[in-house]
Structures are given as structure tokens and as C-alpha cells.
Design a protein around this motif. Structure first.
Motif, mmCIF file in Angstrom:
data_model
loop_
_atom_site.group_PDB
_atom_site.id
_atom_site.type_symbol
_atom_site.label_atom_id
_atom_site.label_comp_id
_atom_site.label_asym_id
_atom_site.label_seq_id
_atom_site.Cartn_x
_atom_site.Cartn_y
_atom_site.Cartn_z
ATOM 1 N N SER A 234 0.841 -1.191 0.000
ATOM 2 C CA SER A 234 0.000 0.000 0.000
ATOM 3 C C SER A 234 0.875 1.240 0.000
ATOM 4 O O SER A 234 1.930 1.281 0.638
ATOM 5 N N ALA A 235 0.448 2.277 -0.722
ATOM 6 C CA ALA A 235 1.246 3.496 -0.861
ATOM 7 C C ALA A 235 0.497 4.685 -0.282
ATOM 8 O O ALA A 235 -0.729 4.758 -0.322
ATOM 9 N N ILE A 236 1.263 5.613 0.256
ATOM 10 C CA ILE A 236 0.708 6.857 0.776
ATOM 11 C C ILE A 236 1.222 8.003 -0.082
ATOM 12 O O ILE A 236 2.426 8.191 -0.212
ATOM 13 N N GLN A 237 0.326 8.759 -0.713
ATOM 14 C CA GLN A 237 0.741 9.874 -1.547
ATOM 15 C C GLN A 237 0.852 11.132 -0.703
ATOM 16 O O GLN A 237 -0.117 11.595 -0.118
ATOM 17 N N GLU A 238 2.070 11.652 -0.641
ATOM 18 C CA GLU A 238 2.296 12.855 0.127
ATOM 19 C C GLU A 238 1.961 14.090 -0.714
ATOM 20 O O GLU A 238 1.965 14.051 -1.932
ATOM 21 N N GLU A 239 1.695 15.182 -0.030
ATOM 22 C CA GLU A 239 1.410 16.434 -0.732
ATOM 23 C C GLU A 239 2.694 16.971 -1.343
ATOM 24 O O GLU A 239 3.749 16.984 -0.698
ATOM 25 N N GLU A 240 2.613 17.405 -2.576
ATOM 26 C CA GLU A 240 3.790 17.910 -3.260
ATOM 27 C C GLU A 240 3.999 19.387 -2.917
ATOM 28 O O GLU A 240 3.264 20.266 -3.371
ATOM 29 N N VAL A 241 5.015 19.643 -2.128
ATOM 30 C CA VAL A 241 5.349 21.010 -1.740
ATOM 31 C C VAL A 241 6.789 21.257 -2.152
ATOM 32 O O VAL A 241 7.713 20.655 -1.603
ATOM 33 N N TRP A 242 6.998 22.136 -3.111
ATOM 34 C CA TRP A 242 8.331 22.423 -3.623
ATOM 35 C C TRP A 242 8.885 23.679 -2.970
ATOM 36 O O TRP A 242 8.166 24.642 -2.708
ATOM 37 N N SER A 243 10.178 23.698 -2.737
ATOM 38 C CA SER A 243 10.840 24.902 -2.236
ATOM 39 C C SER A 243 10.983 25.911 -3.374
ATOM 40 O O SER A 243 10.861 25.568 -4.559
ATOM 41 N N LEU A 244 11.243 27.161 -3.016
ATOM 42 C CA LEU A 244 11.437 28.197 -4.040
ATOM 43 C C LEU A 244 12.632 27.850 -4.932
ATOM 44 O O LEU A 244 12.621 28.114 -6.143
ATOM 45 N N LYS A 245 13.652 27.259 -4.327
ATOM 46 C CA LYS A 245 14.828 26.859 -5.085
ATOM 47 C C LYS A 245 14.471 25.805 -6.124
ATOM 48 O O LYS A 245 14.926 25.865 -7.280
#
Length: 305
Positions: free
Chosen positions: A201-212
Motif C-alpha cells: 500500500s502506498a501513501i501519496q504525500e502532498e507535493e510542496v516544492w521549495s522556491l529553489k
């Protein structure tokens, strides 16, 4: 009455010296040497040196000063824990055998031996292999079995002449991204904890990118355009060049990204591999969960216990 002229001690020494200076092969195997005799550096014509089956723990760096013609070196079954960086002076070496020692690392200087075609390092205590191994462009056989290697470097995949690779009996779970680029005829990888095709089973994390990361992805996309003004700007900024040199490429969409976002694995069976291994796990990088969720790509996420 005829007189027999006995050779003088001086003449004997001169004759012996002449013989030693022209010696091309020397076998000192199965003795009790604890170090490589430093006097060997005076054998300037030596091409093959056998020192197997001794108790050698160290090699003096000066030993390499006079062995420029050496093409074969056998140090099997000794007690070596390290190799001096000066080993790079053996620039004509073609075959090096160091099986059954206690080596804990390989000096990166060893990787400058570009004439080396066979390197045997089985049954040692190696944990890593230097990235610089990719410089050994003539290497055809690399034996690293029965060590403690957990990760193979990406540089390994630059060895276009490599035909035999033996990494059996290590701690390898996954192979480098470009593994399929190798034109191997034989690959031995049994007795490794290779990743298997086992659904979890997989857990999809929220995609949060840094400014860099956002800036880097934008720049990567713009640099694909020939008329982008960013080409000149990036070349004039050394810090930006250094950051962007760490670019990764998504295996699904082909877009560039900076930080490893999602490490996956794909299983290939296009290579002739050793018994008991039917599919080879190869490392794959994706830029987002969007690419991971794209249907039909054949990538598997790596479950972290």
C-alpha cells in the motif's frame, strides 16, 4: 697446465645486477613477507609480479617509483587493509588481482589506471566503490563479490568495454539508473538483498516544492529553448551553474528537476544475469506523483520499512 679462472665477487655481483635489471617476471608467492620488498623498485624491466599467499599488510608508496613497465600484479591472499594513492604510478598496469585481503576502500587514484582491463577485489571488506571508477575506460572484467557494498556508483555505467561484472554476495538492493547501457556478457549478482516485485500500500504525500526547486525547474524548462536569454545569464553565474549541474531527469516526462522527489525502481530482464535472478531492479527517478500515477509506465515505488 690449464688454469681455471674463478669469477671474482665483483664480477658475480655485476652479472647478478645485470640479470635483475633485465628481469621481466618475478614470483615471490607463498612466502612470509609482511610488506612488499622496497628493493623491487629497482627492477625497472619487471612486467609481472606475483606476491600472492604472503602476510603483507602494507605497501610502501616508494615501491611504485621504478615499476613503470609492470602490467600484471597479483597480491591475492594477503592482509592488505588499504592501497596507497601512489598506486596510480603503475600507469601500464593491465591486470590487478587483490582477492582475499582486508581492503576497506579503494583509493580514487586507482581509477586513473586507464590501461587496466581486469580488476579483482573479491573477498575483501569494501563498503563503497569510488564514483571515479568510470575513468577506467578499458576495464573489461570487474570482480567485487563477497564484500559489503551497498550501493554501486553511477560512474560504473560509463564502463563501455565492461563485459564481466561480479557483485555477488554484497548488500546491493538496486542498480544504478544507466545499468542497461552496459554491454555485459556476464553479470553475477546472486546473494544480494535485491528489491522484489511485491505490491504494498502506498501513501501519496502532498507535493510542496521549495522556491529553489521551483526556480530550478523553470530554468531547466527554459534552457531547452534555443532563444532563451537564460543561457547567457546562467553561464555568467558560477553559483547558478554549480546548482544546476545537479540536475536530475524524470524517467516519465523527461523534465529536469533538482532534488530527488520520488525514487522508484523498474525491473528489467534484457540482460544475461546470474542464476536465481530473473529480473534486475534498476533505480529510477520521477519528478512528481503526477508522473508516478501516469498509467502504464512500469515503475514501482520503493517502500521504506
Amino acid at each position: 697446465q690449464r688454469k681455471t679462472l674463478e669469477p671474482t665477487n665483483k664480477q658475480v655481483c655485476l652479472d647478478l645486477r645485470e640479470i635483475l635489471l633485465t628481469l621481466t617476471e618475478l614470483n615471490l608467492g607463498n612466502n612470509i613477507f609482511e610488506e612488499v620488498p622496497e628493493q623491487l623498485k629497482y627492477l625497472s624491466s619487471l612486467q609481472k609480479l606475483h606476491l600472492f599467499g604472503n602476510k603483507i599488510t602494507t605497501i610502501s608508496p616508494t615501491i611504485f617509483d621504478g615499476l613503470e613497465k609492470l602490467i600484471f600484479l597479483n597480491l591475492n591472499n594477503n592482509k592488505l587493509k588499504y592501497l596507497p594513492p601512489e598506486i596510480h604510478r603503475l600507469e601500464n598496469l593491465e591486470n590487478m588481482i587483490l582477492n582475499n585481503n582486508q581492503l576497506e576502500s579503494i583509493p580514487k587514484e586507482l581509477c586513473s589506471l586507464q590501461k587496466l582491463s581486469e580488476l579483482h577485489l573479491s573477498h575483501n571488506c569494501l563498503i563503497t566503490v569510488p564514483e571515479e571508477i568510470g575513468y577506467m575506460t578499458n576495464l573489461r572484467m570487474l570482480c567485487l563479490s563477497r564484500n559489503r557494498i551497498g550501493v554501486l556508483p553511477d560512474g560504473l555505467c560509463k564502463l563501455r568495454k565492461l563485459r564481466i561484472l561480479d557483485v555477488a554476495g554484497n548488500k546491493i538492493q538496486i542498480f544504478p539508473i544507466a545499468m542497461e547501457d552496459l554491454m555485459l556478457r556476464e553479470l553475477y549478482c546472486e546473494d544480494n538483498p535485491l528489491l522484489q516485485k511485491q505490491p504494498v500500500s502506498a501513501i501519496q504525500e502532498e507535493e510542496v516544492w521549495s522556491l529553489k526547486e521551483i526556480a530550478a525547474r523553470f530554468i531547466f524548462s527554459q534552457l531547452t529553448k534555443e532563444d532563451s536569454i537564460l543561457h547567457t545569464a546562467v553561464k555568467q553565474n558560477l553559483e547558478a551553474c554549480n546548482i544546476l549541474s545537479k540536475k536530475q531527469e524524470c524517467a516519465q516526462c523527461g523534465q529536469g528537476f533538482l532534488n530527488i522527489w520520488l525514487e522508484c525502481v523498474r525491473f528489467v530482464n534484457k540482460m544475461k544475469i546470474s542464476r536465481n535472478v530473473h529480473l534486475l531492479p534498476v533505480r529510477t527517478l520521477l519528478c512528481s506523483y503526477r508522473c508516478f500515477n501516469h498509467p502504464g509506465h512500469g515503475f514501482f515505488g520503493i517502500a521504506v520499512p
